[in-house]
Design an enzyme around this catalytic site. Structure first.
Site, short mmCIF file in Angstrom:
data_model
loop_
_atom_site.label_atom_id
_atom_site.label_comp_id
_atom_site.label_asym_id
_atom_site.label_seq_id
_atom_site.Cartn_x
_atom_site.Cartn_y
_atom_site.Cartn_z
N LYS A 172 1.18 -1.73 -4.27
CA LYS A 172 1.24 -0.95 -3.13
C LYS A 172 0.51 -1.49 -2.07
O LYS A 172 -0.82 -1.41 -1.97
CB LYS A 172 0.88 0.55 -3.52
CG LYS A 172 1.17 1.27 -2.46
CD LYS A 172 0.25 2.64 -2.40
CE LYS A 172 -0.84 2.38 -1.04
NZ LYS A 172 -0.45 2.07 0.20
N GLU A 247 -13.07 -3.53 -4.76
CA GLU A 247 -13.60 -4.37 -3.56
C GLU A 247 -13.73 -3.35 -2.34
O GLU A 247 -12.51 -3.14 -1.93
CB GLU A 247 -12.79 -5.70 -3.25
CG GLU A 247 -13.09 -6.50 -4.47
CD GLU A 247 -14.41 -7.15 -4.76
OE1 GLU A 247 -15.53 -6.77 -3.83
OE2 GLU A 247 -14.83 -7.63 -5.73
N CYS A 281 -13.93 -7.83 5.36
CA CYS A 281 -15.19 -7.15 4.51
C CYS A 281 -16.38 -8.14 4.63
O CYS A 281 -17.55 -7.49 4.40
CB CYS A 281 -14.67 -6.58 3.39
SG CYS A 281 -13.60 -7.75 2.28
N GLU A 380 -20.26 0.38 7.98
CA GLU A 380 -19.28 -0.43 8.54
C GLU A 380 -18.28 0.06 9.70
O GLU A 380 -17.65 1.11 9.67
CB GLU A 380 -18.53 -0.83 7.27
CG GLU A 380 -17.69 -1.85 7.31
CD GLU A 380 -16.83 -2.45 6.35
OE1 GLU A 380 -16.10 -1.28 5.60
OE2 GLU A 380 -16.68 -3.44 5.86
P1 ADP Z 1 -8.41 1.28 5.25
O1 ADP Z 1 -9.39 2.32 6.07
O2 ADP Z 1 -8.67 -0.11 5.16
O3 ADP Z 1 -7.06 1.81 5.52
P2 ADP Z 1 -8.29 2.74 2.88
O4 ADP Z 1 -9.16 2.95 1.68
O5 ADP Z 1 -7.74 4.04 3.53
O6 ADP Z 1 -8.74 1.64 3.81
O7 ADP Z 1 -6.75 2.16 2.32
C1 ADP Z 1 -6.67 0.97 1.31
C2 ADP Z 1 -5.66 1.24 0.52
O8 ADP Z 1 -5.64 2.27 -0.19
C3 ADP Z 1 -4.38 1.53 1.32
O9 ADP Z 1 -3.23 0.63 0.60
C4 ADP Z 1 -4.13 2.90 1.33
O10 ADP Z 1 -2.71 3.39 1.35
C5 ADP Z 1 -4.68 3.28 -0.04
N1 ADP Z 1 -5.03 4.64 -0.47
C6 ADP Z 1 -5.50 5.36 0.65
N2 ADP Z 1 -5.96 6.78 0.14
C7 ADP Z 1 -5.58 6.54 -1.11
C8 ADP Z 1 -5.45 7.61 -2.30
N3 ADP Z 1 -5.89 8.70 -2.18
N4 ADP Z 1 -5.41 7.19 -3.38
C9 ADP Z 1 -4.71 5.90 -3.70
N5 ADP Z 1 -4.73 4.95 -2.63
C10 ADP Z 1 -4.93 5.13 -1.41
#
Ligand code: ADP
Length: 478
Positions: A172, A247, A281, A380
């Site tokens: 994903k 990470e 990061c 961050e």
């Molecule tokens: P960023 O601020 O870099 O977008 P996120 O942690 O929100 O960081 O996103 C990183 C990845 O995690 C993306 O692919 C996002 O769709 C996914 N993601 C966000 N929320 C969830 C969740 N509740 N469960 C699983 N994956 C998630």
């Protein structure tokens, strides 16, 4: 506009809706529409991976190695075109984007060779007449959830070892960058991956990601992204006893000592803090500078910052592309205000820029007179915003460098072997850089951090097998 589809159970399938992939340097440039999967389709991808796993896990290493080699070669052959797509959807400069694509290709090539290096151990048992052997087997079905800042390299460094060691994949990508993920999926499919072994499901984290994290048929989750999401994923994964690797963020220090070569210090700081728009990061957002060189360093930084051109990533003159989207830009601008309110002194940039095209451009920001307890030095930002913290001496600089809840990368610029050696030993980070920027790593050695930055096994190089395989101990009566 054609809709780019998901790849589930060996078929390209439409989603329940679509997501628009917008160029952050020119919001009138729509790259394509991408299919958005729902929970049911994600479950179908997991089921397909599960069904494909018994056969794939038994496929010989020669065949797996050749598949990875074909994928790696196809990526390298299309470096320019994929680099342009990446720069258009994510916003990093074209040379950086092409470099990232090249890295993705190299990673597949590396694991094509690495899988042939698999070895176990055979040793005498403590019980006479027995042999004990230790071998590695694939983990099973791996869910991968990736961020937008390295749209092809991060997926590559998860997918390549997963497939190499005999796992099936449900991938994903981040919603903002489906283009590189889709192109990578096309390459993997064209290279001949068997049906169900690799699945692409694009869509929101709270829908698609949530199914991957909570589905009991997923044996391991490899995640790169924010701390908040990482924490939730880890809690859910541990709750159902799935293996998990995270990470997350960084607040990486670059220490500059009095005896540093000034030019090296400035180039390390500029690259580490501002290249890729600070959206790494491993970016050095805290520049910790000892008193004797402080003023010269700051002056040289401002002179160098004036030479950086913010612009369209496809323009050869551009050094720094746009921020990835409006939300991230607003967050960066908010942090600039927070820092000012805390008493930090803004000596360069920080403001939003209006260029010829409608985009999310920001002038890199440099703050001085900051202290370690300010929010700007603790949280961050994930943008082109860096601070200078003045240190009395090396010991004070080391203390400041470690004064953070993160621990991904830490750098030092010095000509002192003694201080460099001490820093390598005492820096509380997973990766330490001496006279090189905090960002920019090799693919054949481990990547990962300590403290709040990472959780679970390291990624990349031969260490990747820690996550993507499980150990079996067998006893044989000889
Ligand atoms: P960023 O601020 O870099 O977008 P996120 O942690 O929100 O960081 O996103 C990183 C990845 O995690 C993306 O692919 C996002 O769709 C996914 N993601 C966000 N929320 C969830 C969740 N509740 N469960 C699983 N994956 C998630």
């Amino acid at each position: 506009m054609t809709i780019k589809k998901n790849y589930i159970a060996g078929e390209w399938v439409e989603g329940v809706s679509t997501t628009r992939n917008v160029n952050p340097a020119d919001t009138s440039d729509i790259i394509a529409e991408y299919a958005t999967a729902d929970a049911e389709q994600t479950k179908a991808a997991v089921d397909a991976a599960r069904a494909a796993y018994p056969a794939w896990s038994q496929v010989g290493i020669q065949q797996r190695s050749e598949l990875l080699d074909r994928i790696g070669q196809a990526i390298l052959d299309r470096k320019q075109e994929l680099g342009e797509l990446l720069a258009r959807e994510e916003g990093k400069s074209l040379p950086e984007a092409i470099g990232e694509v090249g890295r993705a290709g190299q990673i597949f090539k590396y694991f094509s060779g690495e899988v042939l290096q698999m070895r176990g151990e055979l040793q005498p048992s403590v019980r006479p007449g027995l042999d004990a052997s230790v071998t590695r087997e694939p983990l099973g079905v791996i869910g991968m959830i990736t961020p937008w800042n390295f749209p092809i390299a991060i997926p590559a460094w998860k997918i390549a070892p997963a497939l190499a060691y005999g796992n099936c994949v449900v991938f994903k990508p981040a919603e903002l960058v489906p283009g590189s993920a889709h192109a990578l999926a096309e390459i993997i499919v064209e290279a001949g991956v068997p049906s169900g072994v690799f699945n692409l499901v694009m869509g929101p984290g709270r829908v698609v990601g949530d199914v991957i994290v909570n589905n009991t048929q997923v044996d391991g989750i490899s995640f790169t992204g924010s701390v908040a999401t990482g924490r939730n994923i880890a809690a859910a994964a541990v709750g159902r006893m799935a293996k998990v690797q995270l990470e997350m963020g960084g607040k990486n220090p670059l220490v500059v000592l009095d005896d540093a070569d000034l030019n090296t210090a400035v180039e390390c700081a500029i690259n580490g803090a501002f290249f890729s728009t600070g959206q790494r990061c491993t970016a050095s957002s805290r520049l910790i500078v000892t008193e004797g060189i402080h003023d010269r360093f700051v002056e040289a930084m401002v002179d160098r910052l004036k030479t950086l051109k913010v612009g369209n990533p496809l323009d050869a003159a551009t050094h720094i592309g746009p921020v990835v989207d409006e939300r991230q830009l607003q967050q960066n601008l908010d942090y600039v205000e927070i820092a000012k309110e805390e008493g930090a002194k803004l000596i360069f940039g920080g403001e939003q820029l209006q260029l010829e095209t409608e985009g999310f451009f920001q002038q890199p920001a440099l703050f001085v007179d900051t202290t370690s307890d300010m929010r700007i030095n603790r949280e961050e930002v994930f943008g082109p915003v860096a601070t200078v913290i003045k240190a009395r001496d090396y010991e004070h600089a080391l203390e400041l460098a470690n004064d953070t809840e993160f621990g991904l990368s830490a750098g030092i610029v010095t000509q002192s072997l003694k201080n460099a050696t001490h820093f390598k030993r005492h820096s509380q980070a997973g990766m330490v850089m001496v006279n090189v920027p905090t960002a920019g790593v090799d693919y054949h050695v481990p990547f990962g951090g300590r403290k709040g930055s990472s959780y679970g096994a390291r990624e990349q190089g031969s260490y990747a097998r820690e996550f993507y395989t499980t150990v079996k101990t067998a006893y044989t009566l000889a």
